[in-house]
Design a protein around this motif. Sequence first.
Motif: not given
Length: 268
Positions: A65-68, A131-144, A150-161
């Motif tokens: 299944s989807t890990p998330a 990132s094409k503009q050389g802005n460091i926020l590019g990879p940071i925003l991608f991850l966030l 993703h993390f919220l679904l994991r936390i509350y999915g496990l809790k309420y499951g």
Amino acid sequence: MNKRLSGKEIRSVFWRSFALQTAFNFEKMQNVGYAYAMIPVVKKLYNKEEEQSKALKRHLALFNSTPAVTPIIMGISAAMEEENANNPESFDSSSINAVKAALMAPLAGIGDSIFFGTLRVIAAGIGLSLSKQGNILGPILFLLIYNIPHFLLRIYGLKYGYKFGVNSLSEIQKNGVMDKIMSVVGIIGMMVVGAMVSTMLKVSTPLKFNMEGASVKLQSIFNQIMPDLLPLLFTLLVFYMIRKKVSVTKLTVFILIFGVLAHVIGIL
């Protein structure tokens, strides 16, 4: 005295759920990672080695299944294991894997659509444009953008499951709803398998023969009898071999060799 899981075990399952795909295999897919995540639950609920062994073997069944979204299923599995440990005589332990099997495909469809088909695309678009503009926020925003939901679904999915399972399983067992759920699960499972066979499995033959001066394609005859007849027959053959306890690994190797030879000869 009833056995109960504590926050310690649930947190341990959460962190272990990130290892779901570390031992991915083509026979039972994410089963090792799933069993690894359930170890704290098994150790807490079962004292005897024989009981622990049976529980871990249950969770080594095929799973994908989807890990998330998988922590949702893990939470329900934990609740069902808890019920099984407290009421081993009245609780049907086979329902644990049946519920897992019923949930993994529908939740995977939802999870893939949300995370891989939507969030990842949006996050990558925003991240790349910056990132094409050389802005460091590019990879940071991608991850966030991708990982906060993703993390919220994991936390509350496990809790309420887990919470849903604990509060509902006893009532479900008493009212006989579990039998109805198992029946629905079987129907859904067969529908999913049938849909996968007709849409994802492509088996056809180019063979043709002459009849009274006309060329007749064998595939067109099969299509008139039943659309996708060959994929259906192939699936039933594989199912029959599995029922005969033929190793999935041997079946996979045989199918690969047969497919190559059949294509070279020109029959498929």
